[in-house]
Design a protein around this motif. Structure first.
Motif, PDB file in Angstrom:
ATOM      1  N   ILE A 136       0.815  -1.219   0.000  1.00  0.00           N
ATOM      2  CA  ILE A 136       0.000   0.000   0.000  1.00  0.00           C
ATOM      3  C   ILE A 136       0.851   1.272   0.000  1.00  0.00           C
ATOM      4  CG2 ILE A 136      -1.830   1.275   1.176  1.00  0.00           C
ATOM      5  CD1 ILE A 136      -2.697  -1.462   0.094  1.00  0.00           C
ATOM      6  N   ILE A 137       1.782   1.368   0.939  1.00  0.00           N
ATOM      7  CA  ILE A 137       2.501   2.623   1.147  1.00  0.00           C
ATOM      8  C   ILE A 137       3.641   2.825   0.154  1.00  0.00           C
ATOM      9  CG2 ILE A 137       3.725   4.035   2.827  1.00  0.00           C
ATOM     10  CD1 ILE A 137       0.784   3.468   3.497  1.00  0.00           C
ATOM     11  N   LEU A 138       4.519   1.829   0.020  1.00  0.00           N
ATOM     12  CA  LEU A 138       5.706   2.013  -0.819  1.00  0.00           C
ATOM     13  C   LEU A 138       5.392   2.252  -2.300  1.00  0.00           C
ATOM     14  CD1 LEU A 138       8.381  -0.412   0.689  1.00  0.00           C
ATOM     15  CD2 LEU A 138       8.266   2.090   0.811  1.00  0.00           C
ATOM     16  N   PRO A 139       4.426   1.542  -2.904  1.00  0.00           N
ATOM     17  CA  PRO A 139       4.120   1.830  -4.316  1.00  0.00           C
ATOM     18  C   PRO A 139       3.737   3.296  -4.555  1.00  0.00           C
ATOM     19  CG  PRO A 139       3.142  -0.258  -3.688  1.00  0.00           C
ATOM     20  CD  PRO A 139       3.655   0.363  -2.426  1.00  0.00           C
ATOM     21  N   GLN A 140       2.959   3.872  -3.632  1.00  0.00           N
ATOM     22  CA  GLN A 140       2.590   5.286  -3.764  1.00  0.00           C
ATOM     23  C   GLN A 140       3.789   6.187  -3.490  1.00  0.00           C
ATOM     24  OE1 GLN A 140      -1.467   6.305  -2.087  1.00  0.00           O
ATOM     25  NE2 GLN A 140      -1.121   4.353  -1.054  1.00  0.00           N
ATOM     26  N   THR A 141       4.615   5.771  -2.531  1.00  0.00           N
ATOM     27  CA  THR A 141       5.797   6.554  -2.178  1.00  0.00           C
ATOM     28  C   THR A 141       6.752   6.668  -3.362  1.00  0.00           C
ATOM     29  OG1 THR A 141       5.671   5.907   0.158  1.00  0.00           O
ATOM     30  CG2 THR A 141       7.804   6.661  -0.658  1.00  0.00           C
ATOM     31  N   VAL A 142       6.988   5.538  -4.034  1.00  0.00           N
ATOM     32  CA  VAL A 142       7.933   5.531  -5.154  1.00  0.00           C
ATOM     33  C   VAL A 142       7.509   6.510  -6.237  1.00  0.00           C
ATOM     34  CG1 VAL A 142       8.843   4.120  -7.052  1.00  0.00           C
ATOM     35  CG2 VAL A 142       8.767   3.195  -4.728  1.00  0.00           C
ATOM     36  N   ARG A 143       6.221   6.558  -6.540  1.00  0.00           N
ATOM     37  CA  ARG A 143       5.735   7.490  -7.560  1.00  0.00           C
ATOM     38  C   ARG A 143       5.972   8.933  -7.137  1.00  0.00           C
ATOM     39  NH1 ARG A 143      -0.283   6.121  -9.163  1.00  0.00           N
ATOM     40  NH2 ARG A 143       0.157   7.826 -10.618  1.00  0.00           N
ATOM     41  N   ARG A 144       5.826   9.215  -5.864  1.00  0.00           N
ATOM     42  CA  ARG A 144       5.978  10.594  -5.403  1.00  0.00           C
ATOM     43  C   ARG A 144       7.440  11.042  -5.333  1.00  0.00           C
ATOM     44  NH1 ARG A 144       1.418  11.996  -0.798  1.00  0.00           N
ATOM     45  NH2 ARG A 144      -0.386  11.318  -2.041  1.00  0.00           N
ATOM     46  N   ILE A 145       8.343  10.095  -5.106  1.00  0.00           N
ATOM     47  CA  ILE A 145       9.743  10.491  -4.917  1.00  0.00           C
ATOM     48  C   ILE A 145      10.560  10.405  -6.201  1.00  0.00           C
ATOM     49  CG2 ILE A 145       9.675   9.740  -2.508  1.00  0.00           C
ATOM     50  CD1 ILE A 145      11.356   7.316  -3.323  1.00  0.00           C
ATOM     51  N   LEU A 146       9.956   9.993  -7.304  1.00  0.00           N
ATOM     52  CA  LEU A 146      10.718   9.895  -8.553  1.00  0.00           C
ATOM     53  C   LEU A 146      11.363  11.217  -8.969  1.00  0.00           C
ATOM     54  CD1 LEU A 146       8.622   7.458 -10.785  1.00  0.00           C
ATOM     55  CD2 LEU A 146      10.892   7.078  -9.793  1.00  0.00           C
TER      56      LEU A 146
END
Length: 218
Positions: A136-146
């Protein structure tokens, strides 16, 4: 101005060879930095206080010490305790652990930007903390930190020039060697600057693209 076209052209093969080493250093160090940053970021938001403190100490230390100091310390300090590493390995190690500290903070900020209610909802559905973080958290995080990760890659690419101080024949050192060999400064360093520009422009464009896309999706 001491620019000479013949020297500029003659030095290009050596500069391109140095640029290849620069690219290797940047790619490997960035990959290792992302791995370090992922675990460091998870440690920074962990519920275990000792892990938080260790990760915070790592970030504070590596962000507070110049990369050049880290490289020189590792290159000249490790042999004194019986650890013999090649200059290339030391370069990757120094760049990776420094870059990892910055990537750690990028991951931490990204994770903390996700609404806490999502973690609470995942836990309420029976997911473990690790499973909720992974699905849940990391997939969304990765998109935001690209975007910031791509920006960090630009910084790292330019920071590779510092490994010239520990006898690695990357792009900058290749330029210095040509300068000494030809007794000419402007010609080889015009090539050095041009190649750095060619290498960084695609990354700069990628940063701009990711930032625009993120704003649209947000």
């Amino acid at each position: 101005m001491d620019f000479r076209w013949a020297i500029f052209v003659e030095g290009l093969p050596a500069l391109l060879k140095g640029a290849w080493i620069t690219a290797q250093l940047a790619v490997i160090s960035m990959a290792l930095g992302v791995v370090i940053g992922l675990f460091g970021g998870l440690g920074r938001v962990a519920r275990n206080r000792p892990i938080q403190w260790v990760c915070a100490l790592y970030v504070i230390s590596m962000r507070g010490i110049p990369v050049l100091v880290t490289l020189i310390f590792l290159y000249y300090g490790l042999p004194s305790v019986g650890i013999q590493l090649s200059a290339y390995t030391v370069g990757i190690l120094g760049l990776s652990i420094t870059n990892g500290a910055y990537v750690t903070e990028i991951f931490r900020a990204g994770i903390q930007s996700i609404d806490r209610g999502q973690m609470q909802a995942a836990r309420a559905l029976g997911m473990s903390y690790v499973l909720a973080m992974r699905r849940i958290i990391l997939p969304q995080t990765v998109r935001r930190i690209l975007p910031p990760l791509a920006n960090e890659a630009v910084t790292l690419l330019k920071s590779t020039s510092l490994v010239s101080t520990i006898a690695i024949s990357e792009l900058l050192r290749s330029g210095l060697e040509i300068m000494t060999w030809k007794a000419n400064t402007f010609s080889p360093f015009a090539g050095v600057a041009l190649i750095y520009l060619v290498m960084t422009l695609p990354l700069v464009a990628l940063v701009s693209h990711l930032e625009r896309r993120f704003k649209v999706e947000a």
